[in-house]
Design a protein around this motif. Structure first.
Motif, PDB file in Angstrom:
ATOM      1  N   GLU A 391       0.839  -1.202   0.000  1.00  0.00           N
ATOM      2  CA  GLU A 391       0.000   0.000   0.000  1.00  0.00           C
ATOM      3  C   GLU A 391       0.869   1.246   0.000  1.00  0.00           C
ATOM      4  OE1 GLU A 391      -2.377  -0.935   3.407  1.00  0.00           O
ATOM      5  OE2 GLU A 391      -4.000  -1.784   2.184  1.00  0.00           O
ATOM      6  N   LYS A 392       1.966   1.165   0.720  1.00  0.00           N
ATOM      7  CA  LYS A 392       2.833   2.330   0.842  1.00  0.00           C
ATOM      8  C   LYS A 392       3.687   2.549  -0.414  1.00  0.00           C
ATOM      9  CE  LYS A 392       6.625   3.947   3.708  1.00  0.00           C
ATOM     10  NZ  LYS A 392       7.570   3.493   4.726  1.00  0.00           N
ATOM     11  N   LEU A 393       4.255   1.459  -0.953  1.00  0.00           N
ATOM     12  CA  LEU A 393       5.213   1.619  -2.052  1.00  0.00           C
ATOM     13  C   LEU A 393       4.574   1.483  -3.430  1.00  0.00           C
ATOM     14  CD1 LEU A 393       8.172  -0.609  -0.764  1.00  0.00           C
ATOM     15  CD2 LEU A 393       7.951   1.876  -0.570  1.00  0.00           C
ATOM     16  N   LEU A 394       3.645   0.527  -3.549  1.00  0.00           N
ATOM     17  CA  LEU A 394       3.141   0.170  -4.873  1.00  0.00           C
ATOM     18  C   LEU A 394       1.618  -0.013  -4.865  1.00  0.00           C
ATOM     19  CD1 LEU A 394       5.927  -2.509  -5.527  1.00  0.00           C
ATOM     20  CD2 LEU A 394       5.807  -0.248  -6.577  1.00  0.00           C
ATOM     21  N   PRO A 395       0.887   1.075  -4.553  1.00  0.00           N
ATOM     22  CA  PRO A 395      -0.566   0.937  -4.384  1.00  0.00           C
ATOM     23  C   PRO A 395      -1.278   0.456  -5.657  1.00  0.00           C
ATOM     24  CG  PRO A 395       0.084   3.258  -4.469  1.00  0.00           C
ATOM     25  CD  PRO A 395       1.345   2.456  -4.364  1.00  0.00           C
ATOM     26  N   ARG A 396      -0.836   0.903  -6.788  1.00  0.00           N
ATOM     27  CA  ARG A 396      -1.496   0.505  -8.034  1.00  0.00           C
ATOM     28  C   ARG A 396      -1.225  -0.980  -8.330  1.00  0.00           C
ATOM     29  NH1 ARG A 396      -5.330  -0.380 -11.246  1.00  0.00           N
ATOM     30  NH2 ARG A 396      -4.947  -0.219 -13.495  1.00  0.00           N
ATOM     31  N   HIS A 397      -0.020  -1.439  -8.025  1.00  0.00           N
ATOM     32  CA  HIS A 397       0.306  -2.853  -8.243  1.00  0.00           C
ATOM     33  C   HIS A 397      -0.540  -3.747  -7.351  1.00  0.00           C
ATOM     34  CE1 HIS A 397       3.688  -0.613  -9.818  1.00  0.00           C
ATOM     35  NE2 HIS A 397       3.994  -1.656 -10.565  1.00  0.00           N
ATOM     36  N   LEU A 398      -0.770  -3.276  -6.138  1.00  0.00           N
ATOM     37  CA  LEU A 398      -1.590  -4.048  -5.210  1.00  0.00           C
ATOM     38  C   LEU A 398      -3.005  -4.205  -5.773  1.00  0.00           C
ATOM     39  CD1 LEU A 398      -1.824  -5.505  -2.508  1.00  0.00           C
ATOM     40  CD2 LEU A 398      -2.471  -3.326  -1.464  1.00  0.00           C
ATOM     41  N   GLU A 399      -3.515  -3.114  -6.306  1.00  0.00           N
ATOM     42  CA  GLU A 399      -4.840  -3.154  -6.915  1.00  0.00           C
ATOM     43  C   GLU A 399      -4.906  -4.210  -8.027  1.00  0.00           C
ATOM     44  OE1 GLU A 399      -6.936   1.099  -7.204  1.00  0.00           O
ATOM     45  OE2 GLU A 399      -6.380   0.301  -9.151  1.00  0.00           O
ATOM     46  N   LEU A 400      -3.879  -4.220  -8.845  1.00  0.00           N
ATOM     47  CA  LEU A 400      -3.849  -5.191  -9.955  1.00  0.00           C
ATOM     48  C   LEU A 400      -3.708  -6.616  -9.435  1.00  0.00           C
ATOM     49  CD1 LEU A 400      -1.751  -3.081 -12.444  1.00  0.00           C
ATOM     50  CD2 LEU A 400      -4.039  -4.028 -12.913  1.00  0.00           C
TER      51      LEU A 400
END
Ligand code: 7GP
Length: 833
Positions: A391-400
Motif C-alpha cells: 500500500e505504501k510503495l506500490l498501491p497501483r500494483h496491489l490493486e492489480l
C-alpha cells in the motif's frame, strides 16, 4: 588419434600448447599501447593493477565488435529473445574466462611472460564480481555463458549493487563481515548506457476516476521518481560465437525529485532525499534461502523489474510501434525465483495504464510471457510481502494483484471446485491473518506458462508437495530443467591440465559438447591414463596446499585425501554432520594413534548470513576443532581441518580441481539441486552424499559404485520426520553421544566452556530439524568406504575418471537448450562476423 598418455609437463597453470608467435606479438603491442594510451603509464612503472587493466582494454577491443555484430543480427532478423530476470548474478572474475572463450588465453599468457609477468598473478588483481549469494546467482552466471555460447538471443537483467556479497574475515575463529567494494577503482568490463536511462515512479496513492463513458479507471499519483542507470557487461560465448548482454541497473536520484520539490532553501533536504534514492542499489541482501521481508528489498526488486520492462518495451516498440499483438511471440521472460515477481503486475500496469490496453488484452499477453523457476522448498524462503508495504510503495500494483486474484479465484478455481472456500484460501495470492500478505510464489504460478524445478526430484516435490492444488488445476504447467554448469569456466579455465587431457582423448570441441568427454571411460582401466589423470589431480592439490598455507598458515600434505565441503552455511546442508564425523575420527585417533588410516585434510569454505546465529556458531566450531586437531602432535598429522575464509567463485576455481571427495550431504529433500556437486564430479572428485537434488542424477550417470551414497532417502525423511526423536539416536550410539557431549566441554575452547553448546542444543533440545543424528552412523560408514577405496590407487583413479567422463548432461548448455526447446520455444541465431 590419441597422443602419448604419459605427459608429465602439464601443471595446474601451464599448458604445453604451442602458441602462434605473430599473435603473441600483436597482443603484446596492444597491451603496451593500452598501458600508455588508455591507462596512462608505461611498462617500467606499471603496477599489476595497471597491467590487468591494459589486458582488459585489449580484450575489450575484440568483444565490443562482436557485441555490435550480435545486436545487429538480432535486430535485423527481429528475433524472439529471452529476458532472464534475476536479483543475483554471481559472475566472479571475467578476465581468464573471456580470454578462454575468445581462445586467447595461451596468447595472453605468452605475451605477459615476455613482459616478465605471470598471467595468473596479473589476473589475481581483478576483484570478484560477487553480485549473488550462492547457487541461484551462480546458476544465472553459468546460464549467461551458455546463452551466449549457444547463440540464443537474450538479455540478462539485474541490479548493479555497489556492494556485493560481504567479504568474510575470520577473527579468533569467528566470521566478521566487511563490505565488498568490487568497483572501488572502476570495473573495466562494464559500459554505462546513458541513452537507456529509465525513470521509475514509486509510492503515492491511487485515484479512482470515472471516464466520460461511465467506466472506472485508476490513476496512480506516485510520490517520487527514481532514475535507473544501465551498466552493460558483455558476456562472450565460447569461440566468440555471440556476445550477450548482462544489463544491471543502478539507482540514482532524479533531478525533478530533488529540485522541484525542494525549492529555495531545500538544498540539504534534497541531498538527504538523494541518498535515499541511491540506497536502492547500494547493497545485496546477504541471505541465501531466507527472505528478508524488508521494505528496501521490495523496492530493489520493483526497481530493477520496472527498469527492465521499460527497456524491453522500448526495444519492442522500435520494430512493432504500438501494436502489442506480437509481444508474447517476441518476448519470453524467465523469473529466477520469486525475487522478480513484481514484474508481473508491472507489465500489466504498463500495458493497461500507459499503453491503453484492456485488462483482458494485458492478461493474455502477460500470461504468455512469463515463466518461473523455483529454487528451494524451504518455507522461510517463500516470499510473502505484507499488504501494508505494498500500500505504501506500490498501491497501483496491489490493486492489480487483487484483480488478478479475484478473477483467478472466481474463474478457474470456482469452476474446478465450486463453493470450496478452503481451497480458495490456500490458492489465493493473499494470505489472510493478523497481517495480510501477498504470496509471491502463488502469483508466479497463476501467471506463468511454465513452472520448473531445478532437478528431477525437486521438480517432483514442487509439483506434488509445494503446489499440489495448482498441479491439479494445470498439470502441464509443471516441468523440470535440471541445472548445469559451464564447462568453460569449471573445467577449461580452472583445470588446464584436465582440459589438455580431454583435448588429447576427445578432440578440442568438448567444451561445446561435453558428452564427448565420455570417451575417457575407455581409458579408465589403462594405467598410463590413470597415472596422468591422478598426476593432474596431484598438481592441483599441490597448488591448493600452497593457497591453504598462504590463507591460513596450515601446512597440508598433497598426498592426503582432500575432502571438501564448500557452500553457504546452512543447517540443511549439514556442515555440522561433517564436523561431528571429524570429531569422531579425531577421538578414535587419540584412542589409537597408530591405526592405519588414510591421512585426510578436511577443507571447508562457507559464508553464514550475518543474522543466522547458529550458522555462525558452526563456523566457530569448525575453526575451534580445527585449531585443536591441527596442533595435536599425538595424531602425527594424519588429520587436518582447514576453514578457508571468504569462499567465493575465484576460490572455488582453486579448490574444486583439487578435491578427492565432494561432500554433498544435505538432508534428502532439502537441496533443490546443488551445482557444485556437478563441478566437483567433472573435475574428478567422488561424491560422498545423500540421495538429494542432482546427486541422484549424478550417480545415475557415474554409477552408484563410483560414489559414496549414504543416509535416508526423501521418502524415508518424509516418513521419519513426524515421529523423529534425536535422543533415541544419541542414547543408542556411544560414539555419537561422546562427540555430541564433547561440544559441551571446554576441550576445544579452553577457558570458554559452553562456547559450542548451541550446536548440541539444536541437535537435541530443538529436535534436530535436519536429522543430523539419524544419518550419522550411515555417514560414518560411507567415509569408511571412501577410505578403503582411496588406498587402492588404481580403483580410485578409475572411479574418478568415470565421474569426470560422464558429466556431459550437466553442462549448462544442455540446461539452456532444455529451456529453449521446452519453455521458451527459442531458436538460436548464428551471428555473422
Ligand atoms: C539454490 C538451491 O539451494 C540449490 O540447490 C540450487 O542448486 C541453486 O539454487 C540453483 O538452482 N537456491 C538458492 O540459492 C536460493 O534459494 C535464495 O537463494 C536467495
Amino acid at each position: 588419434p590419441v597422443k602419448a598418455a604419459a605427459k608429465t609437463s602439464t601443471s595446474a597453470t601451464q599448458t604445453t600448447a604451442t602458441v602462434d608467435k605473430a599473435q603473441v606479438k600483436a597482443f603484446k603491442e596492444q597491451v603496451e599501447k593500452h598501458l600508455r594510451t588508455t591507462i596512462g603509464t608505461s611498462p617500467v612503472k606499471a603496477s599489476k593493477l595497471a597491467w590487468w587493466q591494459a589486458v582488459v582494454a585489449t580484450v575489450n577491443e575484440d568483444i565490443f565488435g562482436r557485441l555490435t555484430d550480435t545486436q545487429q543480427t538480432h535486430a535485423k532478423n527481429d528475433t524472439r529473445a529471452v529476458h532472464y530476470l534475476s536479483a543475483e548474478f554471481l559472475m566472479g572474475r571475467l578476465t581468464i574466462n573471456n580470454l578462454t572463450n575468445l581462445e586467447k588465453f595461451d596468447v595472453a599468457r605468452e605475451a605477459l611472460k615476455e613482459f616478465g609477468l605471470d598471467i595468473n598473478e596479473i589476473c589475481e588483481e581483478e576483484p570478484d564480481m560477487a553480485l549473488g549469494n550462492g547457487g541461484l546467482g551462480r546458476l544465472a552466471a553459468c546460464f549467461m555463458d551458455s546463452l551466449a555460447t549457444c547463440n540464443y538471443p537474450c538479455v540478462g537483467y539485474g541490479i548493479h549493487y555497489e556492494n556485493g556479497l560481504f567479504r568474510q574475515e575470520i577473527r579468533a575463529g569467528k566470521q566478521v563481515e566487511r563490505p565488498d567494494s568490487w568497483r572501488e577503482y572502476g570495473c573495466p568490463w562494464e559500459a554505462c548506457r546513458p541513452e537507456s536511462v529509465q525513470n521509475i515512479p514509486l509510492g503515492g496513492y491511487v485515484e479512482k476516476q470515472t471516464a466520460p463513458d461511465g467506466s472506472q479507471c485508476s490513476v496512480w499519483h506516485p510520490s517520487s521518481m527514481i532514475k535507473g542507470v544501465p551498466w552493460d557487461i558483455p558476456v562472450v560465448g565460447y569461440r566468440g560465437s555471440s556476445v550477450a548482454i548482462l544489463r544491471l541497473w543502478e539507482s540514482r536520484s532524479t533531478e525533478q525529485f530533488n529540485w522541484d520539490v525542494f525549492n529555495a532553501g531545500g538544498y540539504v533536504d534534497a541531498q538527504a532525499e538523494k541518498s535515499l534514492a541511491e540506497t536502492i542499489s547500494k547493497v545485496l541482501y546477504p541471505n541465501d534461502s531466507t527472505e528478508a521481508g524488508k521494505e528496501l528489498r521490495l523496492t530493489q526488486q520493483y526497481f530493477f523489474c520496472a527498469c527492465s520492462l521499460r527497456d524491453i518495451l522500448r526495444r519492442y516498440k522500435r520494430s512493432h510501434h504500438n501494436d502489442f499483438s506480437e509481444f508474447a511471440a517476441k518476448i519470453a521472460i524467465q523469473l529466477n525465483d520469486t525475487h522478480p515477481t513484481i514484474a508481473i503486475p508491472e507489465l500489466m500496469r504498463l500495458l493497461i495504464d500507459e499503453e491503453g490496453l484492456s485488462y483482458d488484452q494485458a492478461w493474455d499477453i502477460t500470461s504468455k510471457t512469463f515463466n518461473y523457476t523455483n529454487h528451494t522448498l524451504l518455507p522461510e524462503a517463500l516470499e510473502k510481502w505484507p499488504v501494508y508495504i505494498f500500500e505504501k510503495l506500490l498501491p497501483r500494483h496491489l490493486e492489480l494483484i487483487y484483480e488478478i486474484n479475484f478473477r483467478f479465484l472466481n474463474g478457474p478455481v470456482e469452476a474446478k471446485w465450486p463453493g470450496n472456500n478452503e481451497i480458495k484460501s490456500r490458492l489465493s495470492i493473499i494470505e489472510e491473518g493478523e497481517v495480510r500478505k501477498v504470496r509471491m510464489a502463488n502469483l508466479c504460478v497463476i501467471t506463468s506458462e511454465h513452472v520448473n524445478g531445478v532437478a528431477k526430484i525437486h521438480s517432483k516435490l514442487v509439483k506434488e508437495n509445494l503446489f499440489p492444488d495448482y498441479a491439479q488445476l494445470w498439470p502441464n504447467k509443471f516441468c523440470n530443467v535440471t541445472n548445469g554448469v559451464t564447462p568453460r569456466r569449471w573445467i577449461l579455465s580452472c583445470n588446464r591440465g584436465l582440459a589438455e587431457l580431454y583435448n588429447d582423448v576427445a578432440g578440442k570441441d568438448w567444451p561445446l559438447d561435453l558428452d564427448k568427454c565420455e570417451v575417457l571411460k575407455k581409458y579408465a582401466d589403462k594405467k598410463e591414463y590413470q597415472d596422468r589423470f591422478m598426476k593432474i589431480k596431484h598438481d592441483n592439490k599441490v597448488a591448493l596446499a600452497k593457497t591453504i598455507k598462504e590463507l591460513t598458515g596450515v601446512e597440508v600434505d598433497p598426498n592426503a585425501m582432500f575432502d571438501v565441503q564448500v557452500k553457504r552455511l546452512h543447517e540443511y546442508k549439514r556442515q555440522h554432520l561433517n564436523l561431528l564425523y571429524i570429531m569422531s575420527l579425531y577421538k578414535s585417533l587419540l584412542e589409537d594413534p597408530d591405526q592405519d588410516i588414510v591421512p585426510q585434510v578436511f577443507i571447508f569454505g562457507a559464508k553464514a548470513a550475518p543474522a543466522y546465529t547458529l550458522a555462525k556458531d558452526i563456523i566457530f566450531a569448525i575453526n575451534a576443532v580445527g585449531e585443536k586437531i591441527n596442533n595435536d602432535l599425538r595424531i602425527k598429522g594424519k588429520l587436518k581441518v582447514v576453514f578457508l575464509p571468504n569462499y567465493r567463485v575465484s576460490l572455488a576455481e582453486k579448490i574444486i580441481p583439487a578435491a578427492d571427495i565432494s561432500e554433498q550431504i544435505s538432508t534428502a529433500g532439502y537441496e533443490a539441486s546443488g551445482t557444485s556437486n556437478m563441478k566437483f564430479s567433472m573435475n574428478g572428485a567422488l561424491t560422498l552424499g545423500t540421495m538429494d537434488g542432482a546427486n541422484i542424477e549424478i550417480v545415475e550417470q557415474a554409477g552408484i559404485e563410483n560414489n559414496f551414497i549414504f543416509g535416508l532417502s526423501v521418502d524415508e525423511v518424509l516418513e521419519l520426520k513426524p515421529r523423529y526423536n534425536p535422543w533415541d539416536y544419541y542414547n543408542a550410539d556411544h560414539d555419537l553421544k561422546a562427540v555430541v557431549d564433547w561440544l559441551d566441554s571446554d576441550f576445544f575452547t579452553p577457558g570458554q566452556p559452553g562456547a559450542l553448546s548451541s550446536i548440541k542444543t539444536s541437535l537435541l533440545n530443538n529436535g534436530d530439524p535436519f536429522l543430523v543424528l539419524a544419518d550419522f552412523a550411515s555417514y560414518k560408514e560411507a567415509h569408511q568406504r571412501a577410505q578403503k577405496l582411496f588406498k587402492d590407487k588404481a580403483k580410485w583413479a578409475r572411479a574418478a575418471m568415470i565421474n569426470s567422463a560422464t558429466m556431459g548432461i550437466f553442462s549448462s548448455d544442455r540446461s539452456i537448450r532444455d529451456y529453449a526447446e521446452n519453455i521458451w520455444t527459442l531458436r538460436s541465431q548464428i551471428v555473422k562476423k
